[in-house]
Motif scaffolding. Structure first.
Motif, PDB file in Angstrom:
ATOM      1  N   GLU A   1       2.403   5.338   8.758  1.00 50.15           N
ATOM      2  CA  GLU A   1       3.632   4.931   9.420  1.00 50.15           C
ATOM      3  C   GLU A   1       3.330   4.327  10.787  1.00 50.15           C
ATOM      4  N   GLY A   2       3.853   3.136  11.018  1.00 46.70           N
ATOM      5  CA  GLY A   2       3.670   2.507  12.307  1.00 46.70           C
ATOM      6  C   GLY A   2       2.304   1.902  12.520  1.00 46.70           C
ATOM      7  N   ASP A   3       1.503   1.838  11.470  1.00 49.05           N
ATOM      8  CA  ASP A   3       0.192   1.207  11.575  1.00 49.05           C
ATOM      9  C   ASP A   3      -0.063   0.477  10.267  1.00 49.05           C
ATOM     10  N   SER A   4      -0.152  -0.820  10.357  1.00 49.61           N
ATOM     11  CA  SER A   4      -0.232  -1.600   9.119  1.00 49.61           C
ATOM     12  C   SER A   4      -1.575  -1.441   8.432  1.00 49.61           C
ATOM     13  N   GLY A   5      -2.568  -0.890   9.143  1.00 46.06           N
ATOM     14  CA  GLY A   5      -3.896  -0.788   8.556  1.00 46.06           C
ATOM     15  C   GLY A   5      -4.670  -2.082   8.653  1.00 46.06           C
ATOM     16  N   LEU A   6      -4.024  -3.110   9.182  1.00 43.96           N
ATOM     17  CA  LEU A   6      -4.702  -4.382   9.386  1.00 43.96           C
ATOM     18  C   LEU A   6      -5.246  -4.421  10.814  1.00 43.96           C
ATOM     19  N   ARG A   7      -6.287  -5.214  11.025  1.00 42.55           N
ATOM     20  CA  ARG A   7      -6.808  -5.384  12.380  1.00 42.55           C
ATOM     21  C   ARG A   7      -7.126  -6.853  12.596  1.00 42.55           C
ATOM     22  N   PRO A   8      -6.993  -7.306  13.832  1.00 47.06           N
ATOM     23  CA  PRO A   8      -7.225  -8.737  14.067  1.00 47.06           C
ATOM     24  C   PRO A   8      -8.688  -9.122  13.933  1.00 47.06           C
TER      25      PRO A   8
ATOM     26  N   VAL B   1      -6.847  -8.592   8.955  1.00 53.58           N
ATOM     27  CA  VAL B   1      -7.618  -8.210   7.766  1.00 53.58           C
ATOM     28  C   VAL B   1      -7.520  -6.704   7.547  1.00 53.58           C
ATOM     29  N   PRO B   2      -7.503  -6.272   6.289  1.00 55.96           N
ATOM     30  CA  PRO B   2      -7.374  -4.848   5.992  1.00 55.96           C
ATOM     31  C   PRO B   2      -8.603  -4.090   6.461  1.00 55.96           C
ATOM     32  N   VAL B   3      -8.355  -3.002   7.161  1.00 64.07           N
ATOM     33  CA  VAL B   3      -9.457  -2.191   7.667  1.00 64.07           C
ATOM     34  C   VAL B   3      -9.313  -0.759   7.175  1.00 64.07           C
ATOM     35  N   LYS B   4      -8.081  -0.274   7.170  1.00 67.59           N
ATOM     36  CA  LYS B   4      -7.860   1.076   6.684  1.00 67.59           C
ATOM     37  C   LYS B   4      -6.519   1.117   5.968  1.00 67.59           C
ATOM     38  N   ASP B   5      -6.217   2.252   5.310  1.00 67.62           N
ATOM     39  CA  ASP B   5      -4.942   2.361   4.637  1.00 67.62           C
ATOM     40  C   ASP B   5      -3.834   2.517   5.651  1.00 67.62           C
ATOM     41  N   PRO B   6      -2.732   1.835   5.423  1.00 71.89           N
ATOM     42  CA  PRO B   6      -1.655   1.919   6.401  1.00 71.89           C
ATOM     43  C   PRO B   6      -1.027   3.304   6.444  1.00 71.89           C
TER      44      PRO B   6
ATOM     45  N   ILE C   1       0.833  -1.196   0.000  1.00 74.77           N
ATOM     46  CA  ILE C   1       0.000   0.000   0.000  1.00 74.77           C
ATOM     47  C   ILE C   1       0.874   1.255   0.000  1.00 74.77           C
ATOM     48  N   LEU C   2       1.933   1.243   0.814  1.00 72.75           N
ATOM     49  CA  LEU C   2       2.761   2.445   0.920  1.00 72.75           C
ATOM     50  C   LEU C   2       3.666   2.620  -0.302  1.00 72.75           C
ATOM     51  N   TYR C   3       4.130   1.523  -0.860  1.00 76.23           N
ATOM     52  CA  TYR C   3       5.031   1.595  -2.012  1.00 76.23           C
ATOM     53  C   TYR C   3       4.487   0.682  -3.096  1.00 76.23           C
TER      54      TYR C   3
ATOM     55  N   ALA D   1       8.293  -2.056   6.158  1.00 76.15           N
ATOM     56  CA  ALA D   1       7.736  -1.141   5.174  1.00 76.15           C
ATOM     57  C   ALA D   1       8.200   0.284   5.438  1.00 76.15           C
ATOM     58  N   THR D   2       8.424   0.602   6.703  1.00 74.78           N
ATOM     59  CA  THR D   2       8.819   1.960   7.042  1.00 74.78           C
ATOM     60  C   THR D   2      10.258   2.237   6.613  1.00 74.78           C
ATOM     61  N   CYS D   3      11.100   1.242   6.695  1.00 69.80           N
ATOM     62  CA  CYS D   3      12.483   1.414   6.258  1.00 69.80           C
ATOM     63  C   CYS D   3      12.468   1.653   4.752  1.00 69.80           C
ATOM     64  N   PRO D   4      13.067   2.727   4.273  1.00 68.62           N
ATOM     65  CA  PRO D   4      13.041   3.003   2.828  1.00 68.62           C
ATOM     66  C   PRO D   4      13.633   1.868   2.017  1.00 68.62           C
ATOM     67  N   ALA D   5      14.648   1.195   2.587  1.00 71.97           N
ATOM     68  CA  ALA D   5      15.284   0.115   1.834  1.00 71.97           C
ATOM     69  C   ALA D   5      14.615  -1.226   2.117  1.00 71.97           C
ATOM     70  N   HIS D   6      13.553  -1.242   2.923  1.00 70.10           N
ATOM     71  CA  HIS D   6      12.837  -2.477   3.279  1.00 70.10           C
ATOM     72  C   HIS D   6      13.775  -3.573   3.741  1.00 70.10           C
ATOM     73  N   MET D   7      14.626  -3.231   4.670  1.00 70.22           N
ATOM     74  CA  MET D   7      15.527  -4.263   5.186  1.00 70.22           C
ATOM     75  C   MET D   7      14.712  -5.295   5.956  1.00 70.22           C
ATOM     76  N   ASP D   8      15.186  -6.540   5.970  1.00 69.60           N
ATOM     77  CA  ASP D   8      14.463  -7.617   6.647  1.00 69.60           C
ATOM     78  C   ASP D   8      14.760  -7.578   8.140  1.00 69.60           C
ATOM     79  N   ILE D   9      14.265  -6.533   8.766  1.00 65.29           N
ATOM     80  CA  ILE D   9      14.665  -6.272  10.144  1.00 65.29           C
ATOM     81  C   ILE D   9      14.321  -7.416  11.092  1.00 65.29           C
ATOM     82  N   PRO D  10      13.073  -7.865  11.124  1.00 62.61           N
ATOM     83  CA  PRO D  10      12.775  -8.936  12.084  1.00 62.61           C
ATOM     84  C   PRO D  10      13.624 -10.171  11.844  1.00 62.61           C
ATOM     85  N   ASP D  11      13.911 -10.450  10.582  1.00 63.27           N
ATOM     86  CA  ASP D  11      14.676 -11.653  10.287  1.00 63.27           C
ATOM     87  C   ASP D  11      16.107 -11.530  10.771  1.00 63.27           C
ATOM     88  N   TYR D  12      16.720 -10.361  10.553  1.00 61.49           N
ATOM     89  CA  TYR D  12      18.114 -10.301  11.023  1.00 61.49           C
ATOM     90  C   TYR D  12      18.198 -10.164  12.528  1.00 61.49           C
TER      91      TYR D  12
END
Lengths: 301, 177, 603, 230
Positions: free
Chosen positions: C71-78, C64-69, B172-174, C189-200
């Motif tokens: 920063e810091g809010d995926s827009g998904l809700r449980p 499930v998608p509820v709103k548009d994401p 959505i963002l990109y 998603a917030t990282c401009p380079a989309h680094m795999d932060i949780p994985d590393y």
């Protein structure tokens, strides 16, 4: 022999009154029992609803002729017992078909239903039925022994086998009751009473969790409705015999209601608070306590 | 106490090291197959381990081994001793001990059904134990994937769909990335 | 069986007249205050981090998608499936924001089995307003709330030199910090380079640093650099931020690079094993944007040459960021990895002077413009043309290059961003070396409430003895009007700022002329922003290109209006390393697509 | 989310062999006759269930339905962990008897089958037999998550997920397990449904008998009983 049509009508009316009385009374007794264990219990008219519900079931399966006849026999036992016992003493209307040797017939009818039931339930082919019947017959046989002895004792005492005569001999005051004239025989009979009312501690026959309900395991819908009817009728018919033999009978419906309820409550009094005996325990109990008292009653007469 | 028992048995039966990492009074020891019966008999008759608490198995699929654990209890001294025996996973045939402890027959039936470990000679060992009409591989084997089996047998209720926040946000963002 | 045994049961008859113990009306009976009943979710507080979904052992929760994401809010809700839930409340316990709670409502029946799936807080339920029910108690959290403190060099030790301040986590600290991560991925998603932060971060927990390093360099060839100086947008999106400190993602990244020996880097990152395409790309500028594009393109099998005007590669990372924050050694290591991929870096080559743009265009299949922002902007207040008024970027470059810079005892810095802090702290170090004491005043236009520089920069600057004044608008550089020192700077006159922007949001500062201050100093440094040096493009190309407010206009993929020219990095986009890296990736991707198409067209 | 092996395939080929005691065989009677016995044919009834019509008069049917609702006899068969929640209803704390709800020990006399939680394939078989032995109109209530979508046992190899594919369910009650109060509330709802004449699960079962049987046989591999067990 001419048929006495009004008498048949009165007998039917008796039956109707007793059945309704039984419906209400057994519900009341269950409510009392529930109160003892701290509950409210069923509604007073619940028996009627259950009856209609069972009749109204749409599917009914049968296991054969005897299966079908079982509840009929059972009900016949109850109806027969009631009809050959004078319900209200001194009233031609409510004396039903009482006759000279009716005490013997009554004793026979006490057993009749059980036997009919045994045949019917056996046909259902369910093992739990068979277990229940075995238990039932062996226990009832032993439990009725003291009654037989007590009846023997009082028939010796009153020198008659006619229930009406026995009731007549007890009239004229509370101390003329067999209860006071022959307390040992009464005690023996009460052993049998408590033992055959299908209440704790002598209800292992129908042990609901162990051998689901025992003999009637396979019975349902209208068959069950018939048996339910008998289940409110038969104990009262039996109580009527005890009332007539030992508690001076009843001279009107009010007295009848009070006395039957009171006598019925004897088994309830024991039943609602006691746990269940196993078959051999109850047989031992009757042989050890009931039988000697019965023998003693005969000896004392 | 456990150490003393171990010392008495260790050399005769070539036992592995005594593993006492668990709670006090509980120890495990590895042993070789040919010594299982003599050790169990000795423990039962001489050392007072009269009770077989359980017989269970562990599937070490990476090592291609089943590990059988015979857990014995000495009630007088309050001791528990676990004997660990390794079986080849591809040739999983154990030795029945139902003659030492009749209850072992039941455990062996269970292991036969759930792990597929055979115990020739054990009473009723090939009869169904818990499962009815089971035709798949023994379900306690680790290569049996219970979730996959479940989904292939008992369908999930429809309408369940989930999104991964990182992918969803990225899209959505990109949207063009 | 004694006689007493027979009689004692009869005592139960005493209950017959008592009130039954039965609950009169069980249907309206309320559950306990902390009963774990049906779920509630504060939809505004929730950030859709999916921790609840991850922790659920029964797979009862879908996002499930509820709103548009945002920063810091995926827009998904449980969405919870009550055909799965077992009301263990682990989802409530793990909830990162405390938005997910439980009511004490517990009665729900339906004929339709599909009805038992709902999105708490979105699908209206009768228990939404219930005040009672289970929620996390006070400070109890399954994941830790406090960040493991980073050890730093003490101010009095660090002020006299350019040694790196931050020590880095050791293994135990890093694991402790990594354990706080719930792997939600909001940061990705917030990282401009989309680094795999949780994985590393996970590799730190598992101790598999080599895999961690591989993940890092998959998405960021400047991992060493970013492990130190990244603006860490990820940490502002971190789910842990809502009830505690965000995870120290930047330091954890650095921890991975610290743990792996450098000689393993190239093996782990992996040299390109693709056949060479034979296509050539020229990249102008060896900064993060250009070098990232070079790294990617080289790994795609292209021949890449990077032209750098300055003596050494690195761009702003080398010439803008002081050494105490980013040791040159770290930068060199990252550049070493990039060179190991086959990238040629030619330093000391200025395009337009040594090689012409036309030649580059002719010799290469594609050209990337990644020239950064290397010219300082001036305040243009009276006196700012004085030779004692310096520009921060220029001064930083000279310090890095080892050139002699004047170090007066008193210096005034204009600006409130990180560059202002960098130059102030660099000058402070020089002053300490030269004079033994620090005399720096920073005058920022913004108030501390809206400060541009990172808070830790401000804190550390103050620790080092730098005076920082907020809401000061520069009015005049005061020079000596006469005498021997005529023309020399002697201070800066500032007014207090009432507001910076007008109602329409345009830059239009408003001053309180009554609140005037004069800051003494023999040098004034302007650190108010930078511009690109686009003179290398040449007149013809400058004419041909489309522009957008002083910057080269590009499409989403970084391609300019000239089909052979791409632009990346600070010169077209935002002002930090990680954005430049993201830009580099994007441009490399776009160029590769074009080149592949060209190859296919030829074949 | 739990890890799943994407390459795992269940064994769909192996048929479960028929049990020895159910195979047709010849038996010599005590008097020397040799007779053929085919257990599945001889021991059980083979007649499928029928759709039963409502009473012709609406007022009679309404009265019957009222009685059916007010005399709800539950089979005391605990199929899962929820059985424990019914005990407080039977005992003084909640005393469901006052609402006309009673427990019967035999399926013949019961009208309501409570599926009290997870059903393993093995228990499902018993539940089906039990349900078919009950006399119509009969009702099924599914308790808790397990009956709705597998609940805690969602990844179990031996637990069914969607109860309504195997038995006609009249009502589901959410919870794990639902408290006795929730059960009572569910019973009240079921009563309403019966009184409105909407609880025709038995007829639905008869109408879609083939569908139900196919679903049942898909999970019960050793189908060692006739298709209809009355």
């Amino acid at each position: 022999m001419s048929i006495d049509w009004p008498r048949i009508g009165y007998a039917a009316l008796t039956l109707f009154i007793v059945i309704n009385y039984g419906m209400i009374m057994t519900a009341l007794v269950r409510k009392i029992g529930a109160r003892v264990s701290g509950r409210y219990g069923i509604r007073i008219y619940q028996n009627y609803i259950d009856l209609v519900k069972n009749i109204a079931l749409r599917s009914k399966i049968t296991h054969g002729v005897m299966y079908y006849l079982g509840p009929v026999f059972r009900l016949t036992g109850g109806v027969g017992l009631l009809l050959f016992v004078p319900t209200i003493y001194g009233s031609a209307m409510w004396s039903n078909f009482s006759f000279a040797g009716d005490l013997v017939l009554a004793l026979y009818f006490v057993f009749f239903g059980t036997l009919g039931m045994a045949l019917g339930a056996a046909e259902s082919g369910h093992p739990y039925s068979a277990i229940g019947i075995t238990r039932g017959l062996s226990q009832v046989t032993v439990a009725e022994l003291p009654l037989a002895l007590a009846v023997f004792a009082i028939s010796l005492q009153y020198q008659t086998l006619n229930i009406t005569d026995i009731v007549a001999a007890q009239q004229g005051g509370i101390f003329n009751w067999t209860l006071f004239t022959n307390p040992v025989a009464t005690l023996a009979a009460l052993f049998a009473f408590v033992g055959t009312m299908m209440r704790s501690p002598f209800d292992v026959v129908i042990a609901p969790q162990e051998i689901p309900i025992g003999p009637p395991t396979e019975y349902h819908s209208s068959y069950l409705a018939l048996m339910q009817t008998n289940r409110v009728l038969f104990p009262i018919a039996k109580t009527v015999i005890y009332m007539n033999l030992f508690f001076g009978g009843a001279t009107n419906w009010f007295e009848f209601a009070i006395k039957v309820f009171a006598i019925y409550m004897i088994s309830v009094l024991v039943g609602v608070v006691h746990p269940r005996f196993r078959v051999e325990q109850s047989i031992t109990f009757f042989l050890k306590w009931g039988l000697p008292v019965g023998v003693l009653a005969i000896l004392l007469v | 106490m456990m150490q003393a028992i171990y010392d008495r048995l260790k050399d005769r039966f070539q036992l592995g090291a005594l593993d006492v990492r668990s709670r006090k009074g509980l120890a495990f020891v590895d042993l070789r197959r040919e010594f299982l019966r003599p050790v169990l008999t000795e423990l039962r008759d001489v050392e007072g381990f009269t009770h077989l608490i359980l017989l269970t198995a562990v599937d070490w699929i990476e090592d291609e081994r089943f590990q059988l654990t015979y857990l014995l209890n000495n009630r007088q001294k309050n001791l528990d001793l676990g004997l660990r025996l390794r079986l080849d996973r591809n040739l999983a045939i154990g030795e029945t001990i139902h003659d030492l402890w009749p209850t072992a027959a039941t455990y062996q039936r269970e292991l036969r059904e759930m792990f597929g470990i055979a115990f020739p000679g054990s009473p009723r060992v090939d009869e169904e134990f818990i499962l009815e009409g089971w035709t798949d591989m023994p379900p306690y084997r680790r290569d049996f994937d219970t979730l996959a089996y479940s989904q292939q047998t008992h369908a999930d209720r429809e309408g369940r769909e989930t999104s991964d926040p990182r992918e969803f946000m990225k899209q959505i963002l990109y949207p063009k990335d | 069986m004694s006689f007493k045994d027979v009689l004692s049961p009869f005592t139960a008859w005493k209950h017959v007249l008592e009130t039954p113990v039965t609950i009169k009306d069980p249907l309206t009976r309320e559950a306990a205050d902390r009963y774990r009943g049906f779920h509630k979710n504060d939809i505004e507080l929730c950030i859709g981090c999916s921790s609840c979904e991850a922790i659920c052992q029964n797979a009862a929760i879908d996002m499930v998608p509820v709103k548009d994401p945002k920063e810091g809010d995926s827009g998904l809700r449980p969405q919870i499936d009550y055909g799965r839930c077992c009301w263990c409340a682990l989802c409530v316990d793990i909830c990162m924001t405390g938005s997910l709670t439980m009511s004490n409502e517990y009665i729900w029946f339906d004929e339709d089995p599909d009805a038992f799936r709902f999105i708490p807080g979105v699908d209206a339920k009768s228990w939404d307003s219930s005040e009672k029910g289970y929620r996390r108690e006070g400070g109890r959290r399954l994941s830790g709330t406090e960040r493991v403190e980073m050890r730093e060099m003490e101010p009095d030790l660090r002020i006299g030199n350019f040694d790196e301040i931050v020590a880095g986590y050791d293994r135990a600290e890093a694991v402790l910090e990594a354990d706080r991560c719930v792997e939600c991925g909001l940061c990705v998603a917030t990282c401009p380079a989309h680094m795999d932060i949780p994985d590393y971060i996970k590799t730190i927990r598992e101790g598999d640093y080599e895999h961690g390093l591989e993940l890092l360099y998959n998405s960021n060839p400047f991992s060493e650099v970013c492990g130190r100086v990244c603006t860490h947008n990820c940490e502002t999106a971190c789910a842990a931020r809502h009830e505690g400190d965000p995870i120290a993602i930047r330091w954890l990244k650095r921890h991975i690079t610290d743990q792996v020996p450098y000689d393993r880097y190239v093996d782990i990152v992996g040299k390109p094993d693709l056949a060479k395409t034979g296509q050539k790309i020229a990249i102008i500028g060896a900064g993060p944007g250009g070098l990232t594009a070079a790294f990617d393109l080289a790994r795609m099998g292209h021949a890449v040459t990077v032209y750098e005007e300055k003596e050494k590669p690195g761009g702003m990372m080398r010439y803008g960021i002081p050494e105490y924050r980013l040791p040159y050694e770290s930068l060199d290591r990252d550049i070493g990895v990039i060179e190991a991929m086959g990238v040629k870096i030619k330093c000391g080559v200025r395009i337009g002077k040594d090689i012409s743009m036309e030649k580059l265009k002719a010799d290469n299949d594609a050209v990337v413009l990644a020239i950064g922002l290397h010219l300082g902007r001036s305040t243009r207040v009276p006196g700012s043309e004085s030779p004692d008024v310096e520009k921060a970027v220029e001064l930083l470059r000279r310090i890095t290059a080892g050139e002699e810079v004047p170090v007066p005892k008193k210096v005034v810095v204009i600006g409130g961003g990180n560059v202002a802090m960098d130059i102030a702290r660099s000058m402070a170090r020089l002053q300490k070396q030269r004079h033994g004491e620090v005399g720096i005043t920073v005058t920022a236009l913004e108030s501390f409430d809206h400060f541009l520089a990172d808070e830790e920069e401000v804190v550390e600057s103050r620790e080092e003895g730098i005076e920082i004044l907020d809401s000061r608008g520069p009015q005049e550089v005061i020079t000596v009007k006469s005498g021997k020192n005529k023309g020399k700077v002697k201070g800066l006159r500032t007014w207090r700022v009432d507001s910076i922007f007008d109602e329409k949001g345009r830059f239009n500062p408003h001053y309180d002329e009554g609140d005037e201050m004069v800051h003494d100093g023999e040098m004034v440094i302007e650190a108010i922003g930078q511009v690109s040096d686009v003179s290398l493009l040449g007149e013809k190309l400058t004419e041909a290109l489309e522009w957008n407010r002083g910057r080269v206009k590009i499409d989403h993929d970084g391609r300019t209006s000239e089909p052979w020219l791409w632009a990346a990095g600070d010169c077209v986009k935002g002002p930090d390393v990680i954005n430049a890296v993201a830009d580099g990736h994007r441009v490399a991707q776009s160029i590769n697509q074009v080149l592949v198409a060209m190859r296919e067209a030829k074949a | 989310m739990k890890h799943m092996d994407p390459n795992f395939r269940k064994d769909t080929k192996t048929e479960f062999p028929q049990r020895e005691e159910l195979k047709p065989r010849k038996v010599t009677t005590p008097d020397g006759q040799v007779i053929d016995i085919e257990p599945l044919q001889d021991y059980f009834c083979q007649e499928p269930p029928k759709v039963h019509q409502k009473s012709y008069f609406k007022i009679v049917e309404d009265f019957y339905n009222w009685c059916r609702a007010e005399s709800l006899w539950i089979l005391a068969f605990g199929t899962g962990c929820g059985a424990i929640e019914m005990r407080p209803l039977m005992t003084p704390r909640f005393d469901a008897y006052r609402y006309g709800i009673q427990w019967r020990a035999t399926p013949r006399q019961a009208n309501l089958l409570m599926i009290s939680g997870y059903l393993s394939v093995k228990t499902l078989k018993r539940a089906i037999r039990t349900y078919e032995q009950m006399q119509g109109p009969k009702y099924v209530v599914g308790l808790g998550s397990c009956t709705i979508n597998g609940g805690m046992y969602w990844d179990s190899y031996n637990t069914i997920k969607k109860l309504e594919e195997y038995l006609p369910v009249d009502l589901y009650i959410a919870g794990c397990m639902p408290r006795p109060e929730a059960l009572l509330a569910g019973f009240m709802e079921l009563k309403k449904k019966i009184k409105a004449g909407n609880a025709e699960g038995a007829n639905k079962y008869a109408e879609k008998f083939d569908w139900y049987k196919a679903n049942q046989k898909a999970v019960i591999k050793d189908w060692d009983m006739p298709d209809y067990n009355w």
